[in-house]
Motif scaffolding. Structure first.
Motif, mmCIF file in Angstrom:
data_model
loop_
_atom_site.group_PDB
_atom_site.id
_atom_site.type_symbol
_atom_site.label_atom_id
_atom_site.label_comp_id
_atom_site.label_asym_id
_atom_site.label_seq_id
_atom_site.Cartn_x
_atom_site.Cartn_y
_atom_site.Cartn_z
ATOM 1 N N PRO B 1 17.893 50.515 39.137
ATOM 2 C CA PRO B 1 17.424 49.676 40.243
ATOM 3 C C PRO B 1 18.581 48.999 40.962
ATOM 4 O O PRO B 1 19.680 48.935 40.446
ATOM 5 C CB PRO B 1 16.560 48.649 39.528
ATOM 6 C CG PRO B 1 17.171 48.549 38.174
ATOM 7 C CD PRO B 1 17.677 49.921 37.854
ATOM 8 N N CYS B 2 18.278 48.476 42.151
ATOM 9 C CA CYS B 2 19.290 47.729 42.873
ATOM 10 C C CYS B 2 19.619 46.467 42.090
ATOM 11 O O CYS B 2 18.733 45.795 41.591
ATOM 12 C CB CYS B 2 18.765 47.317 44.247
ATOM 13 S SG CYS B 2 18.284 48.700 45.252
ATOM 14 N N GLN B 3 20.857 46.152 41.988
ATOM 15 C CA GLN B 3 21.253 44.947 41.280
ATOM 16 C C GLN B 3 22.081 44.079 42.210
ATOM 17 O O GLN B 3 22.967 44.550 42.893
ATOM 18 C CB GLN B 3 22.088 45.282 40.040
ATOM 19 C CG GLN B 3 21.342 46.110 39.006
ATOM 20 C CD GLN B 3 20.324 45.289 38.227
ATOM 21 O OE1 GLN B 3 20.622 44.206 37.757
ATOM 22 N NE2 GLN B 3 19.124 45.804 38.106
ATOM 23 N N ALA B 6 25.921 39.577 39.594
ATOM 24 C CA ALA B 6 25.796 39.318 38.169
ATOM 25 C C ALA B 6 24.631 40.077 37.536
ATOM 26 O O ALA B 6 23.964 39.594 36.641
ATOM 27 C CB ALA B 6 25.618 37.809 37.928
ATOM 28 N N GLY B 7 24.395 41.319 38.010
ATOM 29 C CA GLY B 7 23.360 42.134 37.405
ATOM 30 C C GLY B 7 21.955 41.642 37.663
ATOM 31 O O GLY B 7 21.030 42.023 36.957
ATOM 32 N N ARG B 8 21.784 40.820 38.664
ATOM 33 C CA ARG B 8 20.453 40.272 38.962
ATOM 34 C C ARG B 8 19.715 41.206 39.912
ATOM 35 O O ARG B 8 20.334 41.926 40.692
ATOM 36 C CB ARG B 8 20.581 38.885 39.613
ATOM 37 C CG ARG B 8 21.350 37.878 38.790
ATOM 38 C CD ARG B 8 20.591 37.538 37.534
ATOM 39 N NE ARG B 8 21.341 36.605 36.715
ATOM 40 C CZ ARG B 8 20.849 35.450 36.277
ATOM 41 N NH1 ARG B 8 19.639 35.086 36.594
ATOM 42 N NH2 ARG B 8 21.578 34.664 35.513
ATOM 43 N N PRO B 9 18.391 41.188 39.878
ATOM 44 C CA PRO B 9 17.631 42.076 40.770
ATOM 45 C C PRO B 9 17.830 41.707 42.234
ATOM 46 O O PRO B 9 17.639 40.554 42.632
ATOM 47 C CB PRO B 9 16.180 41.870 40.325
ATOM 48 C CG PRO B 9 16.172 40.598 39.558
ATOM 49 C CD PRO B 9 17.529 40.414 38.985
ATOM 50 N N ALA B 10 18.200 42.718 43.019
ATOM 51 C CA ALA B 10 18.572 42.467 44.411
ATOM 52 C C ALA B 10 17.390 42.012 45.269
ATOM 53 O O ALA B 10 17.546 41.162 46.141
ATOM 54 C CB ALA B 10 19.190 43.731 45.000
ATOM 55 N N ILE B 11 16.216 42.588 45.002
ATOM 56 C CA ILE B 11 15.067 42.215 45.851
ATOM 57 C C ILE B 11 14.690 40.758 45.606
ATOM 58 O O ILE B 11 14.444 39.993 46.537
ATOM 59 C CB ILE B 11 13.857 43.149 45.601
ATOM 60 C CG1 ILE B 11 14.226 44.615 45.811
ATOM 61 C CG2 ILE B 11 12.706 42.774 46.543
ATOM 62 C CD1 ILE B 11 13.127 45.612 45.464
ATOM 63 N N LEU B 12 14.685 40.362 44.338
ATOM 64 C CA LEU B 12 14.359 38.962 44.026
ATOM 65 C C LEU B 12 15.404 38.036 44.626
ATOM 66 O O LEU B 12 15.066 36.985 45.190
ATOM 67 C CB LEU B 12 14.276 38.752 42.508
ATOM 68 C CG LEU B 12 13.949 37.321 42.063
ATOM 69 C CD1 LEU B 12 12.572 36.894 42.550
ATOM 70 C CD2 LEU B 12 14.042 37.185 40.546
ATOM 71 N N TYR B 13 16.666 38.442 44.533
ATOM 72 C CA TYR B 13 17.737 37.618 45.116
ATOM 73 C C TYR B 13 17.516 37.460 46.626
ATOM 74 O O TYR B 13 17.649 36.377 47.183
ATOM 75 C CB TYR B 13 19.099 38.253 44.829
ATOM 76 C CG TYR B 13 20.250 37.452 45.386
ATOM 77 C CD1 TYR B 13 20.672 36.283 44.766
ATOM 78 C CD2 TYR B 13 20.892 37.852 46.567
ATOM 79 C CE1 TYR B 13 21.707 35.522 45.288
ATOM 80 C CE2 TYR B 13 21.925 37.103 47.099
ATOM 81 C CZ TYR B 13 22.329 35.943 46.457
ATOM 82 O OH TYR B 13 23.345 35.195 46.987
ATOM 83 N N LEU B 15 14.714 37.571 48.151
ATOM 84 C CA LEU B 15 13.548 36.712 48.392
ATOM 85 C C LEU B 15 13.875 35.231 48.220
ATOM 86 O O LEU B 15 13.274 34.372 48.853
ATOM 87 C CB LEU B 15 12.411 37.089 47.431
ATOM 88 C CG LEU B 15 11.728 38.433 47.663
ATOM 89 C CD1 LEU B 15 10.807 38.778 46.506
ATOM 90 C CD2 LEU B 15 10.942 38.408 48.970
ATOM 91 N N LEU B 16 14.848 34.955 47.350
ATOM 92 C CA LEU B 16 15.154 33.558 47.031
ATOM 93 C C LEU B 16 16.312 32.976 47.832
ATOM 94 O O LEU B 16 16.357 31.779 48.081
ATOM 95 C CB LEU B 16 15.479 33.423 45.535
ATOM 96 C CG LEU B 16 14.308 33.571 44.582
ATOM 97 C CD1 LEU B 16 14.802 33.645 43.139
ATOM 98 C CD2 LEU B 16 13.324 32.422 44.744
ATOM 99 N N SER B 17 17.246 33.838 48.195
ATOM 100 C CA SER B 17 18.456 33.332 48.838
ATOM 101 C C SER B 17 18.181 32.916 50.279
ATOM 102 O O SER B 17 17.755 33.735 51.099
ATOM 103 C CB SER B 17 19.533 34.409 48.806
ATOM 104 O OG SER B 17 20.632 33.978 49.571
#
Lengths: 248, 23
Positions: B1-3, B6-13, B15-17
């Motif tokens: 998946p997209c990361q 720091a290996g965090r999920p890109a889509i969630l990032y 959505l939050l950033s």
């Protein structure tokens, strides 16, 4: 929607959470719009499982939007926000589904976020044994929470508790999150004691239900992973990305 | 998946950033 009136015995934290609750009709309209094929201007018709995956993705996006508006959560840096959501995303989705079924109030069918009603006989016939088993297990929890008379005030407070259910040692801002956990627990305890005095252990019973939400969410993640391994998940699926993200 | 970072999920990032959402 259940009308809300404030009044004595409703803690301030719960009042604030009630105000943050998304409008179910707006969420439904947004998700139905997202699931339509914009090129053809008519509802997209992928395989039912693919549609369910996109529906779950969009539901999670609504949950993220809710979290971003939540007090305390919105004060945290993005890294902590991600850590919290990576810990509880599947539980929030399961709990969202559970509460929709409580409102739906029909044992023989489930209500999807899009407003579509699916008979359990259809689930049994078409969903496969793993998903059918998950749906039935969720229905048992629905009955349990219905018997406990879970109300909207308790629902919003439990949802907030799920969001902040991580040990603070995994977060940068320990004090803010710990404070939120303590205040939410106290608010739920106060509320249940005040409004359900005849049911002295309602608070403990509700927290026990969260254990089952957690167990259900683990089973749901195993199911998703199984579908992923079988190459049955759509590409760029948000839930698979969440599933594979580095956990705390 | 997209990361993301720091290996965090890109889509969630995304959505939050706030910076990403503003784009």
């Amino acid at each position: 929607a259940e009308p809300f009136s404030g009044g004595p015995g409703v803690p301030e934290l719960i009042l604030q959470l009630l105000q943050l609750e998304p409008d179910e009709d707006q969420v439904r309209a947004r998700i139905v719009g997202c699931l339509q094929d914009p090129a053809k201007g008519r509802p997209d018709q992928p395989a039912p499982f693919g549609l369910l995956c996109r529906m779950a993705d969009q539901t999670f996006i609504s949950i993220v939007d809710w979290a971003r508006r939540c007090m305390v959560f919105k004060e945290l840096e993005v890294a902590d926000q991600m850590t919290l959501l990576q810990n509880c995303w599947s539980e929030l989705l399961v709990f969202d589904h559970i509460y929709r079924q409580i409102q739906h109030g029909k044992e023989g069918s489930i209500l999807l976020v899009t407003g579509q009603e699916v008979e359990l006989t259809t689930v049994a016939a078409q969903a496969g044994s793993l998903l059918h088993g998950l749906v039935l297990r969720a229905q048992e929890l629905v009955l349990q929470l219905h018997a406990l008379q879970l109300d909207r005030q308790e629902f919003v407070c439990l949802k907030f508790l799920i969001l902040f259910s991580l040990d603070v040692k995994f977060l940068n801002n320990h004090s803010l999150v710990k404070d939120a956990q303590e205040k939410a627990n106290a608010a739920l305890l106060d509320y249940t004691l005040c409004h359900y005095p005849h049911c002295g252990d309602k608070f403990q019973q509700l927290l026990l239900c969260l254990v089952e939400v957690r167990a259900l969410s683990m089973q749901a993640k195993e199911y998703l992973y199984h579908k992923h391994l079988g190459n049955e998940m759509p590409r760029n699926n948000l839930l698979i990305e969440m599933l594979q993200a580095k956990q705390t | 998946p997209c990361q993301g970072a720091a290996g965090r999920p890109a889509i969630l990032y995304a959505l939050l950033s706030p910076s990403v959402r503003a784009v």
